[in-house]
Design an enzyme around this catalytic site. Structure first.
Site, PDB file in Angstrom:
ATOM      1  N   SER A 187     -11.436 -20.699   5.720  1.00  0.00           N
ATOM      2  CA  SER A 187     -11.017 -19.811   6.799  1.00  0.00           C
ATOM      3  C   SER A 187      -9.522 -19.528   6.829  1.00  0.00           C
ATOM      4  CB  SER A 187     -11.484 -20.367   8.140  1.00  0.00           C
ATOM      5  OG  SER A 187     -11.120 -21.722   8.282  1.00  0.00           O
ATOM      6  N   HIS A 215     -17.509 -17.559   7.423  1.00  0.00           N
ATOM      7  CA  HIS A 215     -16.733 -16.399   6.975  1.00  0.00           C
ATOM      8  C   HIS A 215     -17.371 -15.669   5.793  1.00  0.00           C
ATOM      9  CE1 HIS A 215     -13.242 -16.498   9.578  1.00  0.00           C
ATOM     10  NE2 HIS A 215     -13.267 -17.815   9.495  1.00  0.00           N
ATOM     11  N   LYS A 246     -19.041 -13.723  14.090  1.00  0.00           N
ATOM     12  CA  LYS A 246     -17.993 -13.039  13.329  1.00  0.00           C
ATOM     13  C   LYS A 246     -18.513 -11.688  12.852  1.00  0.00           C
ATOM     14  CE  LYS A 246     -15.292 -17.129  12.554  1.00  0.00           C
ATOM     15  NZ  LYS A 246     -15.484 -18.511  12.140  1.00  0.00           N
TER      16      LYS A 246
HETATM   17  C1  LIG Z   1     -15.488 -19.678  13.110  1.00  0.00           C
HETATM   18  C2  LIG Z   1     -16.057 -20.807  12.355  1.00  0.00           C
HETATM   19  C3  LIG Z   1     -17.044 -21.618  12.906  1.00  0.00           C
HETATM   20  C4  LIG Z   1     -17.469 -21.475  14.334  1.00  0.00           C
HETATM   21  O1  LIG Z   1     -18.283 -20.364  14.520  1.00  0.00           O
HETATM   22  P1  LIG Z   1     -18.502 -19.765  15.987  1.00  0.00           P
HETATM   23  O2  LIG Z   1     -19.767 -19.018  15.889  1.00  0.00           O
HETATM   24  O3  LIG Z   1     -17.299 -18.921  16.283  1.00  0.00           O
HETATM   25  O4  LIG Z   1     -18.594 -20.931  16.922  1.00  0.00           O
HETATM   26  C5  LIG Z   1     -17.600 -22.609  12.126  1.00  0.00           C
HETATM   27  N1  LIG Z   1     -17.193 -22.807  10.852  1.00  0.00           N
HETATM   28  C6  LIG Z   1     -16.237 -22.047  10.286  1.00  0.00           C
HETATM   29  C7  LIG Z   1     -15.838 -22.301   8.858  1.00  0.00           C
HETATM   30  C8  LIG Z   1     -15.630 -21.022  11.020  1.00  0.00           C
HETATM   31  O5  LIG Z   1     -14.671 -20.279  10.467  1.00  0.00           O
END
Ligand SMILES: *Cc1c(COP(=O)(O)O)cnc(C)c1O
Length: 399
Positions: A187, A215, A246
């Site tokens: 990320s 991601h 996302k």
């Molecule tokens: C954003 C993210 C999450 C969390 O996801 P949400 O649906 O926003 O709670 C988990 N793992 C990674 C690698 C992320 O980037």
């Protein structure tokens, strides 16, 4: 109110400010998009995970509205106690087909899915082996489990270091289960995990593979099905986490894998057992988002066209985008103070892009993190590029 407690809070907050770790959220005054108004200012937004522009897509909005008319706004209970409506069930069946797995279980968020699934699948007889750059929700999930997992004991391997991973696999053969966890797309750096190598090692040493595709969901693989699809590793990854927050533009997280895994998590995934189901409009909006992903190649094509253009434009202007291979495009600065100066200069130039500094990334590796999306027009990105150049000049260069 307890005065000592209020004083404690005050001191902690002052300490955060002193360390430059204090955060103040800016307020969006428009829907999510490539160009937004925040804190009264029109800016190009390069800090959103709305990769495919689905967060404000007319078909997704319409599906949510229709679901409110049909189902109301709340599920009324946790999933297993009577909060599972037909839409929740349909979403899971659709996701399982999309991911080409036996079964999917949806949690209210990706963070929740990690903190629910990881502790549910390990015991004190197991060890968790984790990439050092894994996401905070993985680290929290690991901490909630009873398995051995410590950097000092060498169960955390240097980023993407397959030799180190193999060494750990060799010396942990006494454990009952070994769970290898990795982000699919990292990320902060935007690079892709060497999943084929990880799977090969796992098969050789009888370990379990867990990929967090937050991601990669909607970004990599067939129609955005993630890293397992991208590398054609169907049937060889035990546990896949996807986010619905996302690229899918709404909220939620899911675990994809075998029917047995789903059965187990329904019975042992604590956030599933003890937290209320998504509002039905969330599930309906997500089904509409999936429809778009499966039938309209345009958002993903635009995402990748914009990503390629943005990376090569930055590079040709002398910016260092590190090892990024995905829409997540860091612009390397190095010095923490300089990265924060660049963030402020960008804001003045009409671009919202956050600096990422220690402890989120290593000391001296500060950067601005940018994310082009399908919601950006060519003009938005050209404007942002000029803003980066002017902001760099304004702070006297990056080196
Ligand atoms: C954003 C993210 C999450 C969390 O996801 P949400 O649906 O926003 O709670 C988990 N793992 C990674 C690698 C992320 O980037």
């Amino acid at each position: 109110m307890n005065a000592n407690f209020q004083n404690w809070l005050h001191r902690q907050i002052e300490e955060l400010k002193r360390q430059n770790l204090y955060k103040v959220p800016k307020i969006l005054e428009t829907p999510a998009g490539g160009r937004v108004r925040m804190n009264g200012k029109e800016v190009v937004n390069l800090s959103s995970n709305n990769y495919l522009g689905l967060a404000n897509h007319p078909k997704v909005r319409q599906a949510a509205l229709e679901a409110i008319e049909r189902w109301g706004v709340g599920a009324g209970a946790v999933r297993w106690i009577g909060g599972t409506m037909e839409v929740h069930d349909e979403l899971e069946r659709r996701l399982a087909r999309f991911k080409n797995v036996e079964a999917v279980l949806v949690f209210t968020g990706g963070f929740t899915a990690n903190s629910g699934c990881i502790p549910a699948v390990v015991t004190e007889k197991d060890v968790i082996i984790s990439d050092e750059l894994n996401h905070a929700s993985i680290i929290d999930g690991v901490r909630l489990g009873a398995a051995a997992y410590k950097k000092s004991d060498g169960y955390v391997y240097p980023h993407k270091d397959m030799e180190a991973l193999e060494q750990i696999l060799k010396r942990t053969q006494g454990f009952e289960k070994r769970l290898i966890i990795t982000d699919g797309v990292f990320s902060m750096d935007g690079d892709i995990a060497p999943l084929p190598d990880i799977v090969r090692l796992a098969e050789q040493y009888d370990a379990i593979v867990y990929v967090d595709d937050a991601h990669a969901s909607g970004v990599l693989g067939k129609n955005g099905a993630g890293t397992t699809s991208h590398f054609d590793l169907y049937g060889r990854v035990d546990i896949q986490l996807g986010t619905l927050s996302k690229a899918l533009g709404v909220i939620g997280g899911y675990i994809a894998g075998s029917a047995k895994l789903k059965e187990w998590l329904i019975n042992r995934g604590r956030p599933y057992l003890f937290s209320t189901a998504h509002p039905p409009m969330v599930a309906a909006a997500l089904i509409a988002a999936l429809d778009i992903m499966e039938n309209d190649p345009e958002p993903m094509r635009r995402l990748w066209d914009n990503t390629r253009w943005w990376k090569s434009a930055l590079r040709s202007e002398g910016f260092d985008t590190m090892g990024s291979e995905t829409p997540i495009t860091p612009v390397y600065v190095g010095d923490e103070g300089k990265a924060q100066e660049l963030e402020r200069a960008l804001w003045d130039e009409g671009v919202y892009a956050l600096s990422i500094v220690y402890p989120t990334v290593a000391r001296g590796k500060a950067r601005i993190r940018t994310m082009p999306s399908a919601a950006h027009t060519q003009e938005d990105l050209a404007f942002a590029l000029e803003a980066f150049k002017r902001a760099r000049d304004r702070i006297g260069g990056l080196g």
